[in-house]
Design a protein around this motif. Structure first.
Motif, PDB file in Angstrom:
ATOM      1  N   THR A 198      23.156  50.072  52.436  1.00  0.00           N
ATOM      2  CA  THR A 198      23.146  50.549  51.048  1.00  0.00           C
ATOM      3  C   THR A 198      24.472  51.161  50.631  1.00  0.00           C
ATOM      4  OG1 THR A 198      22.329  52.762  51.660  1.00  0.00           O
ATOM      5  CG2 THR A 198      20.676  51.057  51.194  1.00  0.00           C
ATOM      6  N   GLY A 199      25.244  51.654  51.609  1.00  0.00           N
ATOM      7  CA  GLY A 199      26.406  52.453  51.276  1.00  0.00           C
ATOM      8  C   GLY A 199      25.953  53.855  50.891  1.00  0.00           C
ATOM      9  N   THR A 200      26.902  54.719  50.603  1.00  0.00           N
ATOM     10  CA  THR A 200      26.560  56.115  50.290  1.00  0.00           C
ATOM     11  C   THR A 200      26.875  56.503  48.855  1.00  0.00           C
ATOM     12  OG1 THR A 200      28.735  56.815  51.141  1.00  0.00           O
ATOM     13  CG2 THR A 200      26.871  56.874  52.683  1.00  0.00           C
ATOM     14  N   GLU A 201      27.453  55.604  48.069  1.00  0.00           N
ATOM     15  CA  GLU A 201      27.756  55.938  46.681  1.00  0.00           C
ATOM     16  C   GLU A 201      26.474  56.047  45.871  1.00  0.00           C
ATOM     17  OE1 GLU A 201      30.236  54.254  42.803  1.00  0.00           O
ATOM     18  OE2 GLU A 201      30.470  53.271  44.747  1.00  0.00           O
ATOM     19  N   ASN A 202      26.231  57.214  45.307  1.00  0.00           N
ATOM     20  CA  ASN A 202      25.026  57.485  44.516  1.00  0.00           C
ATOM     21  C   ASN A 202      23.752  57.227  45.325  1.00  0.00           C
ATOM     22  OD1 ASN A 202      24.169  58.638  42.165  1.00  0.00           O
ATOM     23  ND2 ASN A 202      24.557  56.869  40.866  1.00  0.00           N
ATOM     24  N   VAL A 203      23.807  57.520  46.612  1.00  0.00           N
ATOM     25  CA  VAL A 203      22.664  57.387  47.515  1.00  0.00           C
ATOM     26  C   VAL A 203      22.333  58.755  48.094  1.00  0.00           C
ATOM     27  CG1 VAL A 203      21.839  56.389  49.697  1.00  0.00           C
ATOM     28  CG2 VAL A 203      23.152  54.981  48.095  1.00  0.00           C
ATOM     29  N   SER A 204      21.056  59.089  48.126  1.00  0.00           N
ATOM     30  CA  SER A 204      20.586  60.352  48.689  1.00  0.00           C
ATOM     31  C   SER A 204      19.616  60.066  49.823  1.00  0.00           C
ATOM     32  CB  SER A 204      19.893  61.202  47.615  1.00  0.00           C
ATOM     33  OG  SER A 204      20.725  61.384  46.490  1.00  0.00           O
ATOM     34  N   LEU A 205      19.373  61.081  50.659  1.00  0.00           N
ATOM     35  CA  LEU A 205      18.510  60.919  51.829  1.00  0.00           C
ATOM     36  C   LEU A 205      17.490  62.054  51.885  1.00  0.00           C
ATOM     37  CD1 LEU A 205      17.949  59.459  54.572  1.00  0.00           C
ATOM     38  CD2 LEU A 205      19.580  61.050  55.601  1.00  0.00           C
ATOM     39  N   LEU A 206      16.237  61.693  52.077  1.00  0.00           N
ATOM     40  CA  LEU A 206      15.173  62.683  52.220  1.00  0.00           C
ATOM     41  C   LEU A 206      14.675  62.722  53.663  1.00  0.00           C
ATOM     42  CD1 LEU A 206      12.956  62.160  49.032  1.00  0.00           C
ATOM     43  CD2 LEU A 206      14.957  63.627  49.354  1.00  0.00           C
ATOM     44  N   HIS A 207      14.684  63.916  54.242  1.00  0.00           N
ATOM     45  CA  HIS A 207      14.024  64.113  55.530  1.00  0.00           C
ATOM     46  C   HIS A 207      12.522  64.068  55.290  1.00  0.00           C
ATOM     47  CE1 HIS A 207      12.870  65.556  59.377  1.00  0.00           C
ATOM     48  NE2 HIS A 207      12.535  66.764  58.971  1.00  0.00           N
ATOM     49  N   CYS A 208      11.783  63.486  56.217  1.00  0.00           N
ATOM     50  CA  CYS A 208      10.343  63.281  55.991  1.00  0.00           C
ATOM     51  C   CYS A 208       9.629  63.168  57.333  1.00  0.00           C
ATOM     52  CB  CYS A 208      10.141  61.992  55.183  1.00  0.00           C
ATOM     53  SG  CYS A 208       8.421  61.544  54.873  1.00  0.00           S
ATOM     54  N   ILE A 209       8.362  63.548  57.340  1.00  0.00           N
ATOM     55  CA  ILE A 209       7.479  63.271  58.472  1.00  0.00           C
ATOM     56  C   ILE A 209       6.348  62.384  57.963  1.00  0.00           C
ATOM     57  CG2 ILE A 209       5.856  64.231  60.144  1.00  0.00           C
ATOM     58  CD1 ILE A 209       7.571  66.673  60.335  1.00  0.00           C
ATOM     59  N   THR A 210       6.222  61.196  58.541  1.00  0.00           N
ATOM     60  CA  THR A 210       5.199  60.258  58.112  1.00  0.00           C
ATOM     61  C   THR A 210       3.896  60.561  58.845  1.00  0.00           C
ATOM     62  OG1 THR A 210       6.901  58.615  57.672  1.00  0.00           O
ATOM     63  CG2 THR A 210       4.643  57.819  57.782  1.00  0.00           C
ATOM     64  N   ILE A 218      22.942  52.274  40.136  1.00  0.00           N
ATOM     65  CA  ILE A 218      21.674  52.973  39.979  1.00  0.00           C
ATOM     66  C   ILE A 218      21.451  53.883  41.180  1.00  0.00           C
ATOM     67  CG2 ILE A 218      20.351  51.083  41.039  1.00  0.00           C
ATOM     68  CD1 ILE A 218      18.061  51.769  39.111  1.00  0.00           C
ATOM     69  N   PRO A 219      21.002  55.128  40.969  1.00  0.00           N
ATOM     70  CA  PRO A 219      20.758  56.030  42.100  1.00  0.00           C
ATOM     71  C   PRO A 219      19.676  55.489  43.033  1.00  0.00           C
ATOM     72  CG  PRO A 219      20.832  57.250  40.029  1.00  0.00           C
ATOM     73  CD  PRO A 219      20.805  55.792  39.672  1.00  0.00           C
ATOM     74  N   VAL A 220      19.893  55.652  44.325  1.00  0.00           N
ATOM     75  CA  VAL A 220      18.941  55.242  45.358  1.00  0.00           C
ATOM     76  C   VAL A 220      18.636  56.438  46.246  1.00  0.00           C
ATOM     77  CG1 VAL A 220      18.598  53.802  47.411  1.00  0.00           C
ATOM     78  CG2 VAL A 220      19.640  52.823  45.355  1.00  0.00           C
ATOM     79  N   ILE A 221      17.357  56.633  46.534  1.00  0.00           N
ATOM     80  CA  ILE A 221      16.924  57.697  47.439  1.00  0.00           C
ATOM     81  C   ILE A 221      16.209  57.055  48.616  1.00  0.00           C
ATOM     82  CG2 ILE A 221      15.551  59.792  47.689  1.00  0.00           C
ATOM     83  CD1 ILE A 221      15.766  60.137  44.635  1.00  0.00           C
ATOM     84  N   LEU A 222      16.712  57.298  49.823  1.00  0.00           N
ATOM     85  CA  LEU A 222      16.094  56.790  51.043  1.00  0.00           C
ATOM     86  C   LEU A 222      15.264  57.882  51.693  1.00  0.00           C
ATOM     87  CD1 LEU A 222      19.160  55.027  52.741  1.00  0.00           C
ATOM     88  CD2 LEU A 222      17.437  53.965  51.289  1.00  0.00           C
ATOM     89  N   SER A 223      14.075  57.528  52.157  1.00  0.00           N
ATOM     90  CA  SER A 223      13.242  58.473  52.897  1.00  0.00           C
ATOM     91  C   SER A 223      13.257  58.096  54.367  1.00  0.00           C
ATOM     92  CB  SER A 223      11.819  58.467  52.355  1.00  0.00           C
ATOM     93  OG  SER A 223      11.145  59.664  52.649  1.00  0.00           O
ATOM     94  N   SER A 224      13.221  59.107  55.247  1.00  0.00           N
ATOM     95  CA  SER A 224      13.519  58.859  56.664  1.00  0.00           C
ATOM     96  C   SER A 224      12.389  59.225  57.616  1.00  0.00           C
ATOM     97  CB  SER A 224      14.778  59.647  57.066  1.00  0.00           C
ATOM     98  OG  SER A 224      14.563  61.038  56.905  1.00  0.00           O
ATOM     99  N   GLY A 225      11.147  59.182  57.140  1.00  0.00           N
ATOM    100  CA  GLY A 225      10.033  59.451  58.040  1.00  0.00           C
ATOM    101  C   GLY A 225       9.882  58.366  59.094  1.00  0.00           C
ATOM    102  N   VAL A 226       9.248  58.699  60.201  1.00  0.00           N
ATOM    103  CA  VAL A 226       8.981  57.811  61.334  1.00  0.00           C
ATOM    104  C   VAL A 226      10.211  56.932  61.641  1.00  0.00           C
ATOM    105  CG1 VAL A 226       7.869  55.844  60.100  1.00  0.00           C
ATOM    106  CG2 VAL A 226       7.113  56.455  62.413  1.00  0.00           C
ATOM    107  N   SER A 227      11.373  57.605  61.741  1.00  0.00           N
ATOM    108  CA  SER A 227      12.611  56.886  62.021  1.00  0.00           C
ATOM    109  C   SER A 227      13.415  57.620  63.087  1.00  0.00           C
ATOM    110  CB  SER A 227      13.463  56.754  60.752  1.00  0.00           C
ATOM    111  OG  SER A 227      13.951  58.014  60.348  1.00  0.00           O
ATOM    112  N   LYS A 228      14.341  56.897  63.691  1.00  0.00           N
ATOM    113  CA  LYS A 228      15.301  57.475  64.612  1.00  0.00           C
ATOM    114  C   LYS A 228      16.671  57.480  63.934  1.00  0.00           C
ATOM    115  CE  LYS A 228      12.673  55.851  68.622  1.00  0.00           C
ATOM    116  NZ  LYS A 228      12.675  55.021  69.859  1.00  0.00           N
ATOM    117  N   MET A 229      17.610  58.209  64.525  1.00  0.00           N
ATOM    118  CA  MET A 229      18.925  58.356  63.901  1.00  0.00           C
ATOM    119  C   MET A 229      19.568  56.999  63.655  1.00  0.00           C
ATOM    120  SD  MET A 229      20.586  60.906  62.740  1.00  0.00           S
ATOM    121  CE  MET A 229      22.211  61.496  62.279  1.00  0.00           C
ATOM    122  N   GLN A 230      19.436  56.077  64.593  1.00  0.00           N
ATOM    123  CA  GLN A 230      20.066  54.775  64.427  1.00  0.00           C
ATOM    124  C   GLN A 230      19.450  53.984  63.276  1.00  0.00           C
ATOM    125  OE1 GLN A 230      18.593  55.811  67.277  1.00  0.00           O
ATOM    126  NE2 GLN A 230      17.507  54.152  68.350  1.00  0.00           N
TER     127      GLN A 230
END
Length: 364
Positions: free
Chosen positions: A156-168, A135-147
């Motif tokens: 989660t792995g990266t297969e069928n995974v997407s990443l959204l840049h965000c500001i919380t 199943i596709p998974v989308i991660l949001s990255s607000g209020v986070s650091k690179m680590q």
């Protein structure tokens, strides 16, 4: 793809939720998104208060008002599909994740504050491991650091995974968006990337995100900014959302016609004519990952940490239910990282602790 984030703007009304689905569908979105809320998975009852037009109430109670049964979301999934759109939803803990997976959504969205909810990410990973087609998974990255992003993607792995840049931040200042991070993430993680946009402008951030290589845009939608939904003040009304979708399509047409490099250049030129070169330059940013000024104070409070759920005494042994992975939010003190949850079960306290307070290693 465009995601119309309804979230909890329905306020528990199936009739209002369907009106929002209608509005989102007519606006030109691809995915329609909800949030599967259980207050106890998100906050401690002592987390503090929120100001509403009707007065000040405990934030925990506000989330309790937004709880809906699984049948509510199943009806919305079916209704969304009847409109020819795809259904996506955010869980906030193990219970909501399990119930969400049982109705078979088209995708799972992990909201920014849950990027370090490792128990939930691990449960999702285990579920996907049992699937032939993940199943596709989308991660949001607000209020986070690179680590933080790297640690979540490692689970989660990266297969069928997407990443959204965000500001919380609500609303998020456009000039702090640093959209060149989308380009950086695509190269570094080799996955589809985009933006979860909490700014008020319907065009500026979405169009420039496409110029930076973004392929996903998420933005809140509401029937009216004057209604009392938690995110309504930063959402787009249907006419604005439709205008955003039109601008997105124009930007995509430029990419498709001229190619990625020249198309991106033309988008930036066109947006600069409308908004000014200096402002566009600020929105694009440096491409260096760091907390945005508007979210620095929220780091550790908006995302997850460990909190006590009971008053406990020196010598008590920690058992399941004594600690929880929660957002800190308003008035409580953040605890240590959720990664220590399993380590602390069975450990003995060396001091008295109060319900709601953050868990510290020095307590053991």
């Amino acid at each position: 793809m465009v995601i119309a984030e309804i979230g909890t703007s329905h306020e528990g009304s199936i009739e209002k939720a369907k009106k929002l689905v209608d509005a989102a569908s007519e606006s030109g979105t691809d995915y329609i998104k909800f949030q599967w809320v259980y207050a106890s998975e998100i906050l401690h009852p002592k987390t503090g208060f929120v100001d509403l037009p009707t007065g000040k109430i405990p934030l925990y109670d506000r989330f309790k008002e937004l709880e809906c049964p699984p049948s509510f979301y199943k009806e919305l999934l079916d209704y969304t599909h009847s409109k020819g759109k795809k259904f996506i939803c955010s869980p906030f803990g193990l219970k909501s994740l399990e119930e969400l997976l049982s109705i078979q959504p088209d995708a799972i969205k992990i909201a920014s504050p849950e990027l370090n909810h490792y128990k939930m990410l691990e449960a999702l990973r285990d579920y996907r491991a049992s699937q032939k087609e993940k199943i596709p998974v989308i991660l949001s990255s607000g209020v986070s650091k690179m680590q933080d992003i790297e640690k979540a993607l490692k689970i989660t792995g990266t297969e069928n995974v997407s990443l959204l840049h965000c500001i919380t931040s609500y609303p998020a200042p456009e000039e702090e968006y640093n959209l060149k991070l989308i380009t950086k993430y695509k190269k570094e993680f080799k996955i589809e990337c985009g933006v979860s946009d909490h700014s008020l402008d319907p065009v500026l951030v979405p169009a420039l995100s496409i110029a930076c290589g973004g392929t996903i845009i998420e933005k809140h939608i509401t029937l009216s900014r004057k209604t009392s939904g938690l995110d309504d003040p930063v959402a787009l009304e249907p006419e604005q959302f439709g205008f955003m979708c039109h601008a997105v399509n124009q930007s995509l047409a430029s990419i498709n016609h001229y190619g990625a490099d020249l198309g991106s250049k033309r988008i930036i030129e066109q947006i600069s004519e409308q908004y000014g070169e200096e402002r566009v330059k600020k929105v694009l940013g440096s491409g260096i990952k760091e907390l945005a000024p508007s979210e620095k104070e929220n780091y550790g409070r908006t995302n997850r940490s460990l909190h006590y759920m009971n008053d406990l005494k020196k010598g008590d042994v920690i058992k399941e239910g004594d600690i929880a992975i929660l957002r800190t939010e308003k008035i409580l003190t953040p605890g240590i990282s959720p990664e220590y949850y399993d380590t602390l079960i069975g450990k003995t306290l060396t001091c008295d602790v109060s319900s709601g307070s953050g868990v510290m290693l020095s307590h053991f």
